[in-house]
Design a protein around this motif. Sequence first.
Motif, PDB file in Angstrom:
ATOM      1  N   ALA A  45       0.846  -1.200   0.000  1.00  0.00           N
ATOM      2  CA  ALA A  45       0.000   0.000   0.000  1.00  0.00           C
ATOM      3  C   ALA A  45       0.877   1.243   0.000  1.00  0.00           C
ATOM      4  N   GLY A  46       0.572   2.183  -0.899  1.00  0.00           N
ATOM      5  CA  GLY A  46       1.311   3.428  -0.976  1.00  0.00           C
ATOM      6  C   GLY A  46       2.603   3.346  -1.772  1.00  0.00           C
ATOM      7  N   GLU A  47       2.880   2.199  -2.352  1.00  0.00           N
ATOM      8  CA  GLU A  47       4.123   2.016  -3.100  1.00  0.00           C
ATOM      9  C   GLU A  47       3.878   2.222  -4.594  1.00  0.00           C
ATOM     10  N   SER A  48       4.857   2.758  -5.304  1.00  0.00           N
ATOM     11  CA  SER A  48       4.796   2.884  -6.762  1.00  0.00           C
ATOM     12  C   SER A  48       6.202   2.752  -7.324  1.00  0.00           C
ATOM     13  N   VAL A  49       6.284   2.227  -8.550  1.00  0.00           N
ATOM     14  CA  VAL A  49       7.574   1.971  -9.183  1.00  0.00           C
ATOM     15  C   VAL A  49       7.512   2.447 -10.631  1.00  0.00           C
ATOM     16  N   THR A  50       8.522   3.194 -11.068  1.00  0.00           N
ATOM     17  CA  THR A  50       8.635   3.628 -12.461  1.00  0.00           C
ATOM     18  C   THR A  50       9.976   3.171 -13.007  1.00  0.00           C
ATOM     19  N   LEU A  51       9.942   2.497 -14.160  1.00  0.00           N
ATOM     20  CA  LEU A  51      11.133   1.906 -14.752  1.00  0.00           C
ATOM     21  C   LEU A  51      11.212   2.272 -16.226  1.00  0.00           C
ATOM     22  N   ILE A  52      12.389   2.042 -16.815  1.00  0.00           N
ATOM     23  CA  ILE A  52      12.527   2.064 -18.267  1.00  0.00           C
ATOM     24  C   ILE A  52      13.284   0.810 -18.655  1.00  0.00           C
ATOM     25  N   SER A  53      12.793   0.135 -19.707  1.00  0.00           N
ATOM     26  CA  SER A  53      13.424  -1.094 -20.174  1.00  0.00           C
ATOM     27  C   SER A  53      14.028  -0.860 -21.551  1.00  0.00           C
ATOM     28  N   PHE A  54      15.311  -1.226 -21.712  1.00  0.00           N
ATOM     29  CA  PHE A  54      16.011  -1.107 -22.985  1.00  0.00           C
ATOM     30  C   PHE A  54      16.315  -2.507 -23.530  1.00  0.00           C
ATOM     31  N   GLY A  55      16.217  -2.657 -24.859  1.00  0.00           N
ATOM     32  CA  GLY A  55      16.594  -3.901 -25.503  1.00  0.00           C
ATOM     33  C   GLY A  55      17.844  -3.712 -26.347  1.00  0.00           C
ATOM     34  N   PHE A  56      18.742  -4.704 -26.321  1.00  0.00           N
ATOM     35  CA  PHE A  56      20.025  -4.610 -27.024  1.00  0.00           C
ATOM     36  C   PHE A  56      20.220  -5.822 -27.932  1.00  0.00           C
TER      37      PHE A  56
END
Length: 404
Positions: free
Chosen positions: A375-386
């Motif tokens: 509760a109250g947690e959030s996550v923001t990511l970026i994914s790169f492909g190589f």
Amino acid sequence: MVPTDRLELTTAVGQLHKELRALPDGADLARARVLTRWIGIGQLSLGNYDDARTFLRQSLDLAATLSNTHAVVATGLNLGDAHRYAGDLRDADALYRSALGTARQQHPELVDYALQHTGKALMERGDLAGAQAHLQEALRLRIAKGDTELVESTQAALDRMELLLAKAAASPAPGLTPRDWSSRWTSWLQSRTTTRTPARWAEDFPALRDATRALTAHQRVHPRHLRHQRDQSLPAALIAAMAEEAEKAVAADGYLHNGKWNAAVGDAANSFAEQVDLASVVARSTGMVVEQPHSAVYIAYTEAGQFLDFHVDELGFGEANLILCLRHERPSGAPQVSATVFINADRYLTCALAPGDCVVFDGALTPHGRTPLSAGESVTLISFGFRARDEALRAPTNLPSAPQ
């Protein structure tokens, strides 16, 4: 959508046409919206897909003009159906995703409908894992609503999907497309374990060990957690700019995929990729020489309990993946923190990413997912492909089939 009395429906659509033509130009836009929607649905049921798309598009535009977001969601789903029935899967997919995003943000009472439409479309496209995730979420919401008829409708779609999964599992391995191969491994993994209940892992792992050893033996990159400052340092200002861009992109154009929010990257991410030699980061940490990233996507987890179940990515996305944490907010004293998790040959690997942290891995050959948010947690990511510079690594051979 099959009419029980085609002649009666044709007559009814004609009457709606007559009423629509009688409306003065520019007058009573609300009534025009209703009429164009029902004409479009009628034409859809009659199989007149071009007319259906024309009238449903008019109705959707009127709903937007009137700021009637409830109608925007409902009509967007209808228009998605019209495109899907006509074989236009690309536009149908965009309409479903847009409707689902709007429903989640503004009309939670419509989320189960959007999930149902999206899930059935994914099933028809052969994305059985994606269909299962959408339909299972729809089923949970409809059970909570207590509407027996809606529950039965979603259960019927899930039953159909289970038959397709069983049929796919029984098919011979030769001739499988990369997408089929990945989908079968994902289905097998999700039938044996889950990231949702970490306590089950130790109990389930012995049954997974031999199968995952056969799979991960082909890994081109072994998972490695790179911590900010200790293992490498990325510009904080660029990370903050991407975090802000990602938040806006998800809010404006985000779409739900496999239980997480995805959004296209923009100028901030492109600027980051131009200024930071990510190929060197991957090469230093894995020993594999790669080209600069050929793909990227923002990923967001925003709701308590949201998780990503174990899966493998489709072959061809890239020989190496790098996930960079842009933002991870959580209340102080939270009993647990959501983390990226992997199944290796002999153990589970947990990576609790802080802002600036990365994890590098082979997404096509390493089962991975994310544990539930508190509760109250959030996550923001970026994914790169190589892509690997060595083309021999791009087409692994003798890959093991998913267990039966």
